[in-house]
Design a protein around this motif. Structure first.
Motif, PDB file in Angstrom:
ATOM      1  N   ILE A  31      42.071  -5.440  18.300  1.00  0.00           N
ATOM      2  CA  ILE A  31      41.136  -5.801  17.309  1.00  0.00           C
ATOM      3  C   ILE A  31      41.421  -7.622  17.256  1.00  0.00           C
ATOM      4  O   ILE A  31      42.267  -8.015  16.832  1.00  0.00           O
ATOM      5  N   GLN A  32      39.973  -7.895  17.406  1.00  0.00           N
ATOM      6  CA  GLN A  32      40.151  -9.603  17.191  1.00  0.00           C
ATOM      7  C   GLN A  32      39.154  -9.946  16.086  1.00  0.00           C
ATOM      8  O   GLN A  32      39.560 -10.761  15.282  1.00  0.00           O
ATOM      9  N   LYS A  33      37.976  -9.534  16.141  1.00  0.00           N
ATOM     10  CA  LYS A  33      37.091 -10.033  15.013  1.00  0.00           C
ATOM     11  C   LYS A  33      36.848  -8.889  13.844  1.00  0.00           C
ATOM     12  O   LYS A  33      36.493  -7.765  14.395  1.00  0.00           O
ATOM     13  N   VAL A  34      36.970  -9.443  12.744  1.00  0.00           N
ATOM     14  CA  VAL A  34      36.970  -8.418  11.694  1.00  0.00           C
ATOM     15  C   VAL A  34      36.025  -8.826  10.552  1.00  0.00           C
ATOM     16  O   VAL A  34      35.988  -9.957  10.357  1.00  0.00           O
ATOM     17  N   GLY A  35      35.250  -7.863  10.100  1.00  0.00           N
ATOM     18  CA  GLY A  35      34.120  -7.993   9.098  1.00  0.00           C
ATOM     19  C   GLY A  35      34.904  -7.301   7.756  1.00  0.00           C
ATOM     20  O   GLY A  35      35.200  -6.340   7.631  1.00  0.00           O
ATOM     21  N   ASN A 104      24.357  -7.323  12.243  1.00  0.00           N
ATOM     22  CA  ASN A 104      24.380  -7.287  13.845  1.00  0.00           C
ATOM     23  C   ASN A 104      25.504  -7.774  14.497  1.00  0.00           C
ATOM     24  O   ASN A 104      25.372  -7.799  15.893  1.00  0.00           O
ATOM     25  N   THR A 105      26.319  -8.312  13.936  1.00  0.00           N
ATOM     26  CA  THR A 105      27.673  -8.790  14.487  1.00  0.00           C
ATOM     27  C   THR A 105      28.520  -7.520  15.114  1.00  0.00           C
ATOM     28  O   THR A 105      28.844  -6.678  14.217  1.00  0.00           O
ATOM     29  N   PRO A 106      28.972  -7.656  16.371  1.00  0.00           N
ATOM     30  CA  PRO A 106      29.752  -6.435  16.829  1.00  0.00           C
ATOM     31  C   PRO A 106      31.283  -6.683  16.453  1.00  0.00           C
ATOM     32  O   PRO A 106      32.088  -7.132  17.647  1.00  0.00           O
ATOM     33  N   PHE A 107      31.585  -6.406  15.164  1.00  0.00           N
ATOM     34  CA  PHE A 107      32.985  -6.646  14.923  1.00  0.00           C
ATOM     35  C   PHE A 107      33.788  -5.557  15.559  1.00  0.00           C
ATOM     36  O   PHE A 107      33.391  -4.407  15.775  1.00  0.00           O
ATOM     37  N   ASP A 108      35.241  -5.771  15.822  1.00  0.00           N
ATOM     38  CA  ASP A 108      36.039  -4.896  16.302  1.00  0.00           C
ATOM     39  C   ASP A 108      36.417  -4.016  15.240  1.00  0.00           C
ATOM     40  O   ASP A 108      36.589  -2.904  15.384  1.00  0.00           O
ATOM     41  N   LEU A 109      36.700  -4.382  13.870  1.00  0.00           N
ATOM     42  CA  LEU A 109      36.988  -3.902  12.798  1.00  0.00           C
ATOM     43  C   LEU A 109      36.056  -4.108  11.645  1.00  0.00           C
ATOM     44  O   LEU A 109      35.853  -5.506  11.251  1.00  0.00           O
ATOM     45  N   SER A 128      25.905  -1.146  10.397  1.00  0.00           N
ATOM     46  CA  SER A 128      26.809  -2.275  11.029  1.00  0.00           C
ATOM     47  C   SER A 128      27.145  -1.808  12.602  1.00  0.00           C
ATOM     48  O   SER A 128      27.044  -0.732  12.933  1.00  0.00           O
ATOM     49  N   LYS A 129      27.160  -2.908  13.385  1.00  0.00           N
ATOM     50  CA  LYS A 129      27.266  -2.710  15.023  1.00  0.00           C
ATOM     51  C   LYS A 129      28.870  -2.677  15.276  1.00  0.00           C
ATOM     52  O   LYS A 129      29.227  -2.753  16.292  1.00  0.00           O
ATOM     53  N   ALA A 130      29.709  -2.486  14.186  1.00  0.00           N
ATOM     54  CA  ALA A 130      31.262  -2.588  14.016  1.00  0.00           C
ATOM     55  C   ALA A 130      31.538  -1.364  14.998  1.00  0.00           C
ATOM     56  O   ALA A 130      31.082  -0.351  14.927  1.00  0.00           O
ATOM     57  N   LEU A 131      32.801  -1.703  15.885  1.00  0.00           N
ATOM     58  CA  LEU A 131      33.094  -0.636  16.813  1.00  0.00           C
ATOM     59  C   LEU A 131      34.159   0.477  16.182  1.00  0.00           C
ATOM     60  O   LEU A 131      34.306   1.690  16.487  1.00  0.00           O
ATOM     61  N   PHE A 132      34.824  -0.130  15.154  1.00  0.00           N
ATOM     62  CA  PHE A 132      35.829   0.646  14.190  1.00  0.00           C
ATOM     63  C   PHE A 132      35.582   0.335  12.720  1.00  0.00           C
ATOM     64  O   PHE A 132      35.707  -0.679  12.337  1.00  0.00           O
TER      65      PHE A 132
END
Length: 172
Positions: A31-35, A104-109, A128-132
């Protein structure tokens, strides 16, 4: 007042009909990008929550925050993007660009930091386009991949449990 109630009711009905069980994520990388989506109507420890995440190894530059507040004050200026019920129309679309960018931001978390179901927050989490996605167990289980059983006031417990499970899942 009655129109606000009607709008809320129709949006909840729209949301409930479109909700399906969450699809498992194929997040192979760390996980890098967090929302973080926060309900600031009753949770006032936003900075402490972020500091706890920073203490667990997340980087400040990789954290994006969106704050919901029921009662927006025009004179109150915030450093983070803030929205209210007024920024949403009857179809569930948002008028602010910062909200659509967050969705629309593809967050990792994505951390949905609210434990009371409010339609704007549910819609943002759902679209949300978040993966997790991580949230509280009091919220509809079809929205999150991981649910933590605590309340919003216990942000230290939430962050500890979150990092513990992310380490078990080999995400951090």
């Amino acid at each position: 007042m009655f129109i606000k109630y009607l709008k809320e009711f129709s949006l909840k009905k729209l949301l409930k009909t479109t909700l399906k069980p969450v699809i498992t994520s194929n997040l192979a990388n760390k996980i890098q990008k967090v929302g973080i989506l926060i309900d600031e109507s009753y949770f006032f420890h936003k900075n402490e929550l972020i500091n706890e995440l920073l203490n667990q190894g997340f980087k400040r530059d990789n954290i994006s925050i969106l704050v919901f507040n029921d009662k927006m004050n025009k004179n109150n200026v915030s450093e983070t993007p803030t929205f209210s019920h007024k920024d949403m129309n009857w179809k569930g679309d948002f008028s602010k660009q910062s909200i659509t960018d967050f969705i629309n931001t593809p967050f990792d978390l994505l951390i949905s930091y609210y434990d009371m179901e409010k339609t704007p927050l549910l819609l943002i989490t759902h679209h949300s386009k978040a993966l997790f996605k991580v949230g509280f167990s009091t919220i509809d289980k079809r929205l999150h991949h991981l649910m933590i059983n605590t309340n919003a006031e216990n942000y230290k417990v939430f962050v500890e449990e979150l990092t513990r499970y992310l380490k078990i899942l080999n995400k951090i």
